[in-house]
Design a protein around this motif. Structure first.
Motif, PDB file in Angstrom:
ATOM      1  N   ARG A  59     -12.129  15.381  12.958  1.00 34.56           N
ATOM      2  CA  ARG A  59     -13.536  16.013  13.800  1.00 34.56           C
ATOM      3  C   ARG A  59     -12.638  17.344  14.787  1.00 34.56           C
ATOM      4  NH1 ARG A  59     -15.574  12.114  17.883  1.00 34.56           N
ATOM      5  NH2 ARG A  59     -13.976  10.656  17.226  1.00 34.56           N
ATOM      6  N   ARG A  60     -11.528  16.708  15.825  1.00 32.87           N
ATOM      7  CA  ARG A  60     -10.799  17.719  16.168  1.00 32.87           C
ATOM      8  C   ARG A  60      -9.766  18.097  15.821  1.00 32.87           C
ATOM      9  NH1 ARG A  60     -13.446  17.345  21.396  1.00 32.87           N
ATOM     10  NH2 ARG A  60     -11.282  17.748  22.068  1.00 32.87           N
ATOM     11  N   GLY A  61      -9.028  18.115  14.608  1.00 31.80           N
ATOM     12  CA  GLY A  61      -7.633  18.873  14.132  1.00 31.80           C
ATOM     13  C   GLY A  61      -6.756  18.508  14.633  1.00 31.80           C
ATOM     14  N   TYR A  62      -6.449  17.703  14.447  1.00 31.43           N
ATOM     15  CA  TYR A  62      -5.595  16.447  15.128  1.00 31.43           C
ATOM     16  C   TYR A  62      -4.351  16.344  13.880  1.00 31.43           C
ATOM     17  CZ  TYR A  62      -7.309  16.377  19.661  1.00 31.43           C
ATOM     18  OH  TYR A  62      -7.844  16.761  20.207  1.00 31.43           O
ATOM     19  N   LYS A  63      -3.353  16.236  13.384  1.00 30.24           N
ATOM     20  CA  LYS A  63      -2.383  16.643  12.061  1.00 30.24           C
ATOM     21  C   LYS A  63      -1.685  15.095  12.121  1.00 30.24           C
ATOM     22  CE  LYS A  63      -3.055  21.352  10.987  1.00 30.24           C
ATOM     23  NZ  LYS A  63      -2.436  22.297  10.914  1.00 30.24           N
ATOM     24  N   THR A  64      -0.909  14.628  13.586  1.00 27.85           N
ATOM     25  CA  THR A  64      -0.387  13.555  13.086  1.00 27.85           C
ATOM     26  C   THR A  64      -0.524  12.390  14.662  1.00 27.85           C
ATOM     27  OG1 THR A  64       2.261  12.973  13.327  1.00 27.85           O
ATOM     28  CG2 THR A  64       1.494  14.868  15.084  1.00 27.85           C
ATOM     29  N   TRP A  65       0.507  11.528  14.265  1.00 28.27           N
ATOM     30  CA  TRP A  65       0.358  10.292  16.344  1.00 28.27           C
ATOM     31  C   TRP A  65       1.273   9.194  15.955  1.00 28.27           C
ATOM     32  CZ3 TRP A  65      -4.166  11.689  12.493  1.00 28.27           C
ATOM     33  CH2 TRP A  65      -3.482  10.725  11.198  1.00 28.27           C
ATOM     34  N   ASP A  66       1.058   8.806  16.878  1.00 26.31           N
ATOM     35  CA  ASP A  66       1.883   7.882  16.904  1.00 26.31           C
ATOM     36  C   ASP A  66       1.717   6.949  18.265  1.00 26.31           C
ATOM     37  OD1 ASP A  66       2.549   9.082  19.859  1.00 26.31           O
ATOM     38  OD2 ASP A  66       4.650   9.795  19.507  1.00 26.31           O
ATOM     39  N   ILE A  67       2.402   6.264  18.715  1.00 30.84           N
ATOM     40  CA  ILE A  67       2.532   5.332  19.795  1.00 30.84           C
ATOM     41  C   ILE A  67       3.347   5.310  20.675  1.00 30.84           C
ATOM     42  CG2 ILE A  67       2.313   2.889  20.327  1.00 30.84           C
ATOM     43  CD1 ILE A  67       0.352   2.821  19.063  1.00 30.84           C
ATOM     44  N   VAL A  68       2.855   5.709  22.282  1.00 27.52           N
ATOM     45  CA  VAL A  68       4.324   5.400  23.533  1.00 27.52           C
ATOM     46  C   VAL A  68       3.336   4.257  24.341  1.00 27.52           C
ATOM     47  CG1 VAL A  68       2.000   6.885  25.539  1.00 27.52           C
ATOM     48  CG2 VAL A  68       4.454   6.302  25.585  1.00 27.52           C
ATOM     49  N   ALA A  69       4.347   3.669  25.023  1.00 28.04           N
ATOM     50  CA  ALA A  69       4.457   2.574  25.989  1.00 28.04           C
ATOM     51  C   ALA A  69       5.440   2.890  26.909  1.00 28.04           C
ATOM     52  CB  ALA A  69       5.136   1.369  25.173  1.00 28.04           C
ATOM     53  N   LEU A  70       5.211   2.584  27.928  1.00 31.36           N
ATOM     54  CA  LEU A  70       5.603   2.886  29.428  1.00 31.36           C
ATOM     55  C   LEU A  70       5.412   1.003  30.437  1.00 31.36           C
ATOM     56  CD1 LEU A  70       4.407   6.676  30.408  1.00 31.36           C
ATOM     57  CD2 LEU A  70       6.249   5.711  29.119  1.00 31.36           C
ATOM     58  N   SER A  71       5.909   1.025  30.552  1.00 30.06           N
ATOM     59  CA  SER A  71       6.232  -0.380  31.830  1.00 30.06           C
ATOM     60  C   SER A  71       7.276  -0.784  32.426  1.00 30.06           C
ATOM     61  CB  SER A  71       6.003  -1.489  30.158  1.00 30.06           C
ATOM     62  OG  SER A  71       7.526  -1.882  30.265  1.00 30.06           O
ATOM     63  N   ASP A  72       7.746  -0.927  33.023  1.00 30.39           N
ATOM     64  CA  ASP A  72       8.811  -1.515  34.095  1.00 30.39           C
ATOM     65  C   ASP A  72       9.983  -1.739  32.652  1.00 30.39           C
ATOM     66  OD1 ASP A  72       8.215  -0.988  36.789  1.00 30.39           O
ATOM     67  OD2 ASP A  72       7.497  -2.989  37.431  1.00 30.39           O
ATOM     68  N   ALA A  73       9.858  -1.898  31.780  1.00 27.32           N
ATOM     69  CA  ALA A  73      10.917  -2.135  31.119  1.00 27.32           C
ATOM     70  C   ALA A  73      10.947  -1.265  29.892  1.00 27.32           C
ATOM     71  CB  ALA A  73      10.647  -3.272  29.996  1.00 27.32           C
ATOM     72  N   THR A  74      10.340  -0.028  30.347  1.00 25.23           N
ATOM     73  CA  THR A  74      10.809   1.381  30.050  1.00 25.23           C
ATOM     74  C   THR A  74      12.402   2.351  30.981  1.00 25.23           C
ATOM     75  OG1 THR A  74       8.589   1.627  29.788  1.00 25.23           O
ATOM     76  CG2 THR A  74       9.878   3.769  29.300  1.00 25.23           C
ATOM     77  N   PRO A  75      13.314   2.189  29.836  1.00 27.26           N
ATOM     78  CA  PRO A  75      14.441   3.053  30.298  1.00 27.26           C
ATOM     79  C   PRO A  75      14.341   4.058  31.060  1.00 27.26           C
ATOM     80  CG  PRO A  75      14.696   2.204  27.974  1.00 27.26           C
ATOM     81  CD  PRO A  75      13.289   2.002  28.477  1.00 27.26           C
ATOM     82  N   ASN A  76      14.422   4.636  31.961  1.00 20.62           N
ATOM     83  CA  ASN A  76      13.756   5.629  32.925  1.00 20.62           C
ATOM     84  C   ASN A  76      13.118   5.951  33.287  1.00 20.62           C
ATOM     85  OD1 ASN A  76      17.361   6.547  32.792  1.00 20.62           O
ATOM     86  ND2 ASN A  76      16.816   7.228  31.363  1.00 20.62           N
ATOM     87  N   LEU A  77      12.410   5.130  33.552  1.00 19.26           N
ATOM     88  CA  LEU A  77      10.938   5.067  33.919  1.00 19.26           C
ATOM     89  C   LEU A  77      10.184   5.703  34.925  1.00 19.26           C
ATOM     90  CD1 LEU A  77       7.643   4.061  33.325  1.00 19.26           C
ATOM     91  CD2 LEU A  77       7.896   2.845  35.076  1.00 19.26           C
ATOM     92  N   GLU A  78      11.277   5.489  36.252  1.00 18.03           N
ATOM     93  CA  GLU A  78      10.880   7.000  36.976  1.00 18.03           C
ATOM     94  C   GLU A  78      11.107   8.151  37.213  1.00 18.03           C
ATOM     95  OE1 GLU A  78       9.717   5.374  39.954  1.00 18.03           O
ATOM     96  OE2 GLU A  78       9.625   3.928  39.712  1.00 18.03           O
ATOM     97  N   ASP A  79      11.731   8.444  35.777  1.00 19.30           N
ATOM     98  CA  ASP A  79      11.715   9.675  35.999  1.00 19.30           C
ATOM     99  C   ASP A  79      11.345  10.555  35.257  1.00 19.30           C
ATOM    100  OD1 ASP A  79      14.667  10.218  37.383  1.00 19.30           O
ATOM    101  OD2 ASP A  79      15.887   9.546  35.797  1.00 19.30           O
ATOM    102  N   LEU A  80      11.011   9.561  34.083  1.00 19.80           N
ATOM    103  CA  LEU A  80      10.016   9.545  33.231  1.00 19.80           C
ATOM    104  C   LEU A  80       8.103   9.975  33.854  1.00 19.80           C
ATOM    105  CD1 LEU A  80       9.577   7.651  29.814  1.00 19.80           C
ATOM    106  CD2 LEU A  80      10.006   9.917  30.200  1.00 19.80           C
ATOM    107  N   LEU A  81       8.155   9.314  34.877  1.00 22.18           N
ATOM    108  CA  LEU A  81       6.873   9.241  36.152  1.00 22.18           C
ATOM    109  C   LEU A  81       7.126  11.143  36.882  1.00 22.18           C
ATOM    110  CD1 LEU A  81       6.486   5.768  37.331  1.00 22.18           C
ATOM    111  CD2 LEU A  81       4.598   6.849  35.500  1.00 22.18           C
ATOM    112  N   LYS A  82       8.075  10.915  37.300  1.00 18.62           N
ATOM    113  CA  LYS A  82       8.327  12.470  38.233  1.00 18.62           C
ATOM    114  C   LYS A  82       8.323  13.641  36.610  1.00 18.62           C
ATOM    115  CE  LYS A  82      11.769   9.992  41.038  1.00 18.62           C
ATOM    116  NZ  LYS A  82      12.875  10.486  41.135  1.00 18.62           N
TER     117      LYS A  82
END
Length: 180
Positions: free
Chosen positions: A70-93
């Motif tokens: 419907r929207r023309g998207y061609k690729t997809w993936d999964i993102v998972a974030l939690s306190d276990a994610t390396p460098n979470l604070e930097d990513l959030l900033k």
């Protein structure tokens, strides 16, 4: 179900039809996927193996392909974030800066919570869209926004793209301060 909080009026919008109607007027796609389809073992899992990610994508294959068509998207993936994610604070900033993209930013939340802060029309101003598992949102290309986690600091989402290069964030300079 998503909940909207309009920052300049403190108005709260709840309920699928009300949320959908409001977001549609702002040019933002909102849908809801059936979460009962997802295996119980993945509903509260925020550190995912490649096999876990493939299982989520397989579970929602029909929904993903329908949205992509419907929207023309061609690729997809999964993102998972939690306190276990390396460098979470930097990513959030990095996430928490108002920006735009050259294509839609699409997220289908499969576990946890997140908030999109989106610039609406001139009358509305900025509004928060609090998302939970099952909520699907597409912020239109060029629309200023940012994303952050809620108090539980955990989210798993399917991301859809036309081209992954289109998802590069371009800083947006706001004339007025966005109250984060």
């Amino acid at each position: 179900m998503a909940v909207i909080k309009i920052r300049n009026t403190n108005e709260v919008i709840e309920g699928h039809e009300n949320v959908s109607s409001f977001l549609e007027k702002q040019g933002v796609l909102y849908e809801h996927w059936e979460m009962r389809k997802l295996p119980e073992t993945l509903k509260e899992k925020f550190v995912l193996s490649d096999q876990d990610k493939e299982e989520i994508l397989s579970t929602y294959k029909e929904e993903i392909e329908d949205l992509a068509e419907r929207r023309g998207y061609k690729t997809w993936d999964i993102v998972a974030l939690s306190d276990a994610t390396p460098n979470l604070e930097d990513l959030l900033k990095k996430f928490e800066n108002v920006h735009t993209h050259t294509e839609d930013e699409v997220r289908a939340i499969t576990a946890g919570h997140g908030i999109f802060i989106i610039k609406g029309d001139d009358q509305t101003g900025y509004f928060d869209v609090e998302l939970e598992a099952g909520d699907v949102i597409s912020v239109p290309e060029g629309n200023p926004h940012f994303f952050t986690l809620m108090e539980d600091r955990q989210v798993v989402a399917v991301r859809l793209f036309i081209e992954t290069e289109g998802w590069v964030a371009h800083p947006f300079e706001e004339k007025e301060e966005v109250n984060k």
